[in-house]
Structure formats: structure tokens, C-alpha cells
Design an enzyme around this catalytic site. Structure first.
Site, PDB file in Angstrom:
ATOM      1  N   ARG A   8       1.066  -1.272  -0.041  1.00 46.46           N
ATOM      2  CA  ARG A   8       0.168  -0.043   0.105  1.00 46.46           C
ATOM      3  C   ARG A   8       0.997   1.246   0.005  1.00 46.46           C
ATOM      4  NH1 ARG A   8      -4.065   1.399   5.205  1.00 46.46           N
ATOM      5  NH2 ARG A   8      -4.849   3.343   4.288  1.00 46.46           N
ATOM      6  N   ASN A  47       1.659   2.417  14.752  1.00 46.89           N
ATOM      7  CA  ASN A  47       0.720   1.331  13.905  1.00 46.89           C
ATOM      8  C   ASN A  47       0.737   1.111  12.531  1.00 46.89           C
ATOM      9  OD1 ASN A  47      -0.514   3.816  13.745  1.00 46.89           O
ATOM     10  ND2 ASN A  47      -2.524   3.045  14.241  1.00 46.89           N
ATOM     11  N   THR A  69       9.553   4.580  18.240  1.00 44.69           N
ATOM     12  CA  THR A  69      10.416   3.575  18.856  1.00 44.69           C
ATOM     13  C   THR A  69      10.066   2.244  18.071  1.00 44.69           C
ATOM     14  OG1 THR A  69      11.011   4.842  20.400  1.00 44.69           O
ATOM     15  CG2 THR A  69      11.573   2.681  20.620  1.00 44.69           C
ATOM     16  N   ASP A 106      11.051  17.257  21.932  1.00 43.35           N
ATOM     17  CA  ASP A 106      10.585  18.741  21.756  1.00 43.35           C
ATOM     18  C   ASP A 106      11.614  19.507  20.858  1.00 43.35           C
ATOM     19  OD1 ASP A 106       8.395  18.626  23.216  1.00 43.35           O
ATOM     20  OD2 ASP A 106       9.216  19.437  25.151  1.00 43.35           O
ATOM     21  N   GLY A 136      -0.551  10.493  15.767  1.00 43.99           N
ATOM     22  CA  GLY A 136      -0.273   9.914  17.284  1.00 43.99           C
ATOM     23  C   GLY A 136      -1.271  10.149  17.960  1.00 43.99           C
ATOM     24  N   GLY A 137      -0.922  10.287  19.315  1.00 42.81           N
ATOM     25  CA  GLY A 137      -1.820  10.280  20.605  1.00 42.81           C
ATOM     26  C   GLY A 137      -1.907  11.923  20.814  1.00 42.81           C
ATOM     27  N   GLU A 164      -2.833  14.183  13.131  1.00 44.08           N
ATOM     28  CA  GLU A 164      -3.998  13.027  13.378  1.00 44.08           C
ATOM     29  C   GLU A 164      -3.834  12.547  14.421  1.00 44.08           C
ATOM     30  OE1 GLU A 164      -5.847   9.697  13.234  1.00 44.08           O
ATOM     31  OE2 GLU A 164      -4.552   9.082  11.685  1.00 44.08           O
ATOM     32  N   CYS A 213      -6.393   4.432  14.349  1.00 36.66           N
ATOM     33  CA  CYS A 213      -6.932   5.629  14.771  1.00 36.66           C
ATOM     34  C   CYS A 213      -8.516   5.484  14.211  1.00 36.66           C
ATOM     35  CB  CYS A 213      -6.687   6.686  14.078  1.00 36.66           C
ATOM     36  SG  CYS A 213      -4.785   6.808  14.415  1.00 36.66           S
ATOM     37  N   GLU A 217     -10.414   5.896  24.139  1.00 35.12           N
ATOM     38  CA  GLU A 217     -10.298   5.092  23.092  1.00 35.12           C
ATOM     39  C   GLU A 217      -9.120   3.941  23.753  1.00 35.12           C
ATOM     40  OE1 GLU A 217      -8.351   6.177  19.395  1.00 35.12           O
ATOM     41  OE2 GLU A 217      -7.048   7.817  20.541  1.00 35.12           O
ATOM     42  N   ARG A 240      -9.277   4.743   6.374  1.00 38.02           N
ATOM     43  CA  ARG A 240      -8.469   6.029   5.951  1.00 38.02           C
ATOM     44  C   ARG A 240      -8.557   5.897   4.474  1.00 38.02           C
ATOM     45  NH1 ARG A 240      -2.606   6.030   5.938  1.00 38.02           N
ATOM     46  NH2 ARG A 240      -3.022   4.213   6.941  1.00 38.02           N
TER      47      ARG A 240
END
Ligand code: G3P
Length: 478
Positions: free
Chosen positions: A105, A158, A184, A219, A234-235, A253, A287, A380, A440
Site C-alpha cells: 500500500r 501502528n 520507537t 521537543d 499519534g496520540g 491526526e 485511529c 479509546e 482512511r
């Protein structure tokens, strides 16, 4: 054998001068599988510096040549699908077949970007001045799309390959350079993917990949003055990044709580099949996974029975065996999921299966009769646990969906297309799927969340546009 994978800077594979490494724990064995370099801030400064100079030359490289190189990278990526997929199996416990699909993909996405890019970027606009009141035809305005500069790409665990190339390819075709910070878990798969771009022959410094601890370089990367745009998936970290980032475009996202609203006239077999695919593929670690089912009370018993029957058929085990349900990515993730399950238990949710966990492996679990006072109704899990809330009206379902702080996707099942469209309009999410689970792809479709689910819109076309800005030249006639 103690080998530490090198990071990629100035077109070369390098060891960090930090002398430190980061361990990647295999979610299945819970033992160290690989090690990557723990890059330091000095090394980040270096990649930013070369990314800037490489981008200047790349922006002048003809568009068709940029596309040609991307097509080459896509082909190499597909040739390397087996070893990259193996990394995905070991690093993130993605089921073997899905791991191969992710790489294929990704190759398709890179090619599509090259094709779409030459068309989008090959066109500009021509405007004349006398359409605006008070003006004569004395000004001609030419517009074109120019690159932003250095794009910082931060994909999640993911889809360490696919969600990396969904940032890299649009950035490159548009004339930007890339600094990639892979997650990671998935870093070695990402390094292997970068190797494919290296083999394709992109100029030195145009693409860099730094690995390391978020606490050391996170950062520092996102607040670096050399960064002209951040594309992050990510989160919650994304919220913090957005607050700290400078005056630069952001593409974010950040997860979702995608609702599946089931009406009384829905085809319940179709719904059950989509709940399984949407809720449990990659063990719910998407997600866009179905994260709450909102079903009309009159059909709830029948639907729950159908879903239960399909859950019983899911295979649970190792990703190497292509099991449907595999260990979740980390022990802390498994603990978090367990916390949500225990909260639901204390508050008397109906367990459709027995809760079972071994290490990071959590058996698929459907929780019926979930109520709004339970954490699982709103949070979630990013795991194979799916809550069912019974509703007495469509409005109740829409209300629950819209009360969420997330707004990524959602879906509605009904045979009444007019109702479906009205419900879609009422749902405060970036996308609503009618009669299918959220997803998606196809990857050229717009993909966006509202509220805490993100900033901006992705998908091949939107990402290319987002990674450019408009430049105008005005010809003034005498
Ligand atoms: O979690 C990442 C999100 O982008 C989902 O992608 O393809 O599984 O719908 P997909």
C-alpha cells in the site's frame, strides 16, 4: 548480536556520538528485538542544517525528475516488502499478511503521489486585474505552488511505514526536504523503508531519519527553528506539539472514538462483519477503528449475538502465524486497556466473553450494556475491546457521538439513504461511512478529524497542497 541500527544523515548510515541506544521490545516475546541509535541534539541540528541546503537544490529539480525518483523508490519499496514486513511483525506484532499489505500500500501511495503531484503542481493560475472594481486591465497575476521547506514527519507505531510515506512522498514531490522521526516501535521498519529511498538515489541530505528518545530529542525536533511544517500522527503528544510549535503549518491526526450507529432497518450481518473488521483488525490499534457501537435497542440482542459468533471465530496468537488478534504494542498499553475493562466490570457492563490476558496479548472482548458513566464509553482503548451502548433513538446516538472530544470518522448502517445522509450531516466527524466501517483509504481520499482528532486534511491530494504555499508574480503593464 548486539548490533545497533544506524540512523540516516547526509545520505549515510551513522552511529550516534551519544554512544547510547534505544531498545525495541518485541510485543510478543517481550524481549529486546532490535536496538536503534539514541541520537542527540547536535545530530538533530546537523540534519536540520543539511535538510535546508538540500531542499534549495531539490526545489529547482524538474518536477518530472522528482516524480521519476519517487516511482523508483516505490518500486524498490515493493521489492523489499518481505524483509520490511518481517520488521513490522517483530516490532509492532502486526499480523504477517497485514504487514505485507502495509508495505505494498505504501509503494502504491508513493507512486500515486508522483502521478498526482506532476498534475497538481504542473498547473498555476492566471488572473487579470479588471475583474475587481476600480481596476483597468493593467495587471496580470501568475500563481504557482512552491514548497514550504523542511518538513518534520512523525508517524505512529501502528503504520510506521505507511504513515511515514504518506508524509514523505507528498513532501518530496512538492519540493520539500524531509526529517523523519520514526516511532520507537517500528523504527527498524522505517529505517529499512528509508533505505529504499536511499537506493532510489535521492540527493544527499534531502531525507534524514533520526531515531532516539522523545525525552531527549522530541521537543528539540518539534520546536526546532529549522522546521517549516510538522506532519504528525499519534496520540495526545500531538496536542502538546501543536501548543509548542512555532508559526508553521501543522498537519495532525490524533486518534478517535469512531462510533458505529446501527438503525433498526440495518442489514445486521453486514453490520456484524464490519464491526469485526472495524473493531478488531490489528487488535483495534487503528485511529479509525470502530470504538463504540450505538445500536437501537430493538435490534441490539440480535446484533450482539451475531458479533459474538464472529468474535468466537477470531484467532488469537502470534503475528507470525497471521493470527487475527496479536499482542498489543507495549505492556503499558495492555495495562491501560485492562484498566478500562476493570472500570467497566465494576460498573456492571455485560461481558460477552471472559476477559483474558497473557502478557501483552488480550483476547477480543465485546462489552454490552455499556453506559455513559463508564470510561470505555469515551476513551479509546487502542486494543481489542469494544463497547456496545444501546440507544432508544437515533438522536441519542448522534448526541453520544457528538459529545466526544474526538471527531475522526464514524459510520451509520441503514438501508434508508436519505436518513443516512441526514445522520452523516449531523455527526461532528471528519468522515462518515455509510454501510461500512471507518477507514482512511483509499489513500487519495481526504482524511481529517475535527476537535481533538486533528488539524488539517490528509490524503494524497490534500497533503501535497498542504505542503506548498502560493507564490504570485504580478506583471504591471504601462
Ligand atoms: O491509525 C491510523 C489511521 O490513519 C488508520 O488508517 O488505513 O487503518 O484506516 P487505516
Amino acid at each position: 548480536d548486539g548490533e545497533v541500527y544506524k540512523y540516516y544523515s547526509e545520505g549515510e548510515w551513522k552511529k550516534s556520538s551519544s554512544g547510547k541506544s534505544v531498545a525495541i521490545i518485541n510485543p510478543t516475546t517481550r524481549k529486546t528485538q532490535y536496538r536503534v541509535q539514541a541520537c542527540n541534539q547536535e545530530e538533530v541540528n546537523k540534519v536540520m542544517e543539511i535538510a535546508k541546503s538540500a531542499q534549495k537544490l531539490w526545489a529547482k529539480t524538474p518536477l518530472w525528475k522528482r516524480a521519476e525518483l519517487l516511482h523508483k523508490a516505490a518500486a524498490i519499496l515493493k521489492e523489499h516488502k518481505a524483509p520490511i514486513a518481517e520488521c513490522l511483525v517483530k516490532e509492532i506484532a502486526k499480523p504477517a499478511k497485514d504487514a505485507v499489505t502495509e508495505v505494498v500500500r505504501s509503494g502504491d501511495l508513493v507512486s500515486y503521489c508522483a502521478e498526482e503531484g506532476v498534475r497538481i503542481l504542473g498547473e498555476g493560475k492566471f488572473l487579470v486585474s479588471d475583474s475587481f472594481p476600480g481596476n483597468e486591465r493593467t495587471k496580470y497575476c501568475l500563481t504557482s505552488k512552491i514548497p514550504l521547506g523542511v518538513i518534520l514527519a512523525i508517524p505512529p507505531f501502528n503504520y510506521p511505514v505507511n504513515l511515514a510515506v504518506s508524509k514523505i512522498a507528498p513532501a518530496l514531490i512538492a519540493g520539500n526536504s524531509i526529517v523523519l522521526k520514526p516511532p520507537t516501535q517500528g523504527a527498524v521498519a522505517a529505517l529499512h523503508m528509508v533505505h529504499c529511498f536511499h537506493l532510489a538515489g535521492f540527493p544527499k541530505g534531502l531525507i534524514s531519519c533520526v531515531t532516539g528518545k522523545g525525552s531527549e530529542i522530541g521537543d528539540f525536533l518539534t520546536m526546532h527553528p529549522g522546521v517549516d511544517c510538522i506532519s504528525f500522527t499519534g496520540g495526545d503528544t500531538g496536542v502538546a506539539i501543536s501548543k509548542k510549535a512555532g508559526m508553521i503549518p501543522l498537519q495532525m491526526e490524533l486518534g478517535g472514538k469512531d462510533a458505529c450507529i446501527v438503525l433498526e432497518d440495518a442489514d445486521l450481518d453486514l453490520v456484524a462483519a464490519n464491526i469485526i473488521k472495524g473493531g478488531f483488525s490489528y487488535s483495534g490499534q487503528r485511529c479509525t477503528a470502530v470504538k463504540v457501537v450505538l445500536v437501537m435497542e430493538s435490534v441490539a440482542d440480535a446484533l450482539v449475538e451475531k458479533v459474538k459468533a464472529r468474535v468466537a471465530k477470531l484467532t488469537v496468537g502470534a503475528p507470525e502465524d497471521d493470527s487475527d488478534i496479536t499482542p498489543v504494542v507495549t505492556e503499558s498499553s495492555a495495562n491501560f486497556i485492562e484498566g478500562l475493562v476493570m472500570d467497566a466490570k465494576e460498573k456492571d457492563a455485560t461481558f460477552c466473553q471472559e476477559y483474558k490476558r497473557e502478557g501483552n496479548l488480550i483476547w477480543p472482548l465485546l462489552l454490552d450494556n455499556v453506559r455513559p458513566d463508564m470510561r470505555i464509553a469515551w476513551e479509546e482503548p487502542f486494543g481489542p475491546v469494544l463497547p456496545v451502548i444501546r440507544i432508544n433513538s437515533v438522536e441519542e446516538g448522534i448526541h453520544h457521538c457528538n459529545a466526544s472530544n474526538f471527531g475522526l470518522q464514524g459510520c451509520v448502517f441503514t438501508k434508508d439513504i436519505n436518513k443516512a445522509i441526514l445522520i452523516s450531516d449531523a455527526m461532528e466527524t471528519g468522515t462518515v461511512q455509510i454501510n461500512s466501517a471507518p477507514a482512511r483509504g483509499p489513500d487519495h481520499f481526504p482524511f481529517q478529524g475535527i476537535k481533538d482528532s486533528g488539524i488539517g486534511s490528509q490524503g494524497v491530494t490534500n497533503s501535497i497542497n498542504m505542503m506548498t504555499k502560493v507564490k504570485t508574480t504580478v506583471i504591471n503593464l504601462p
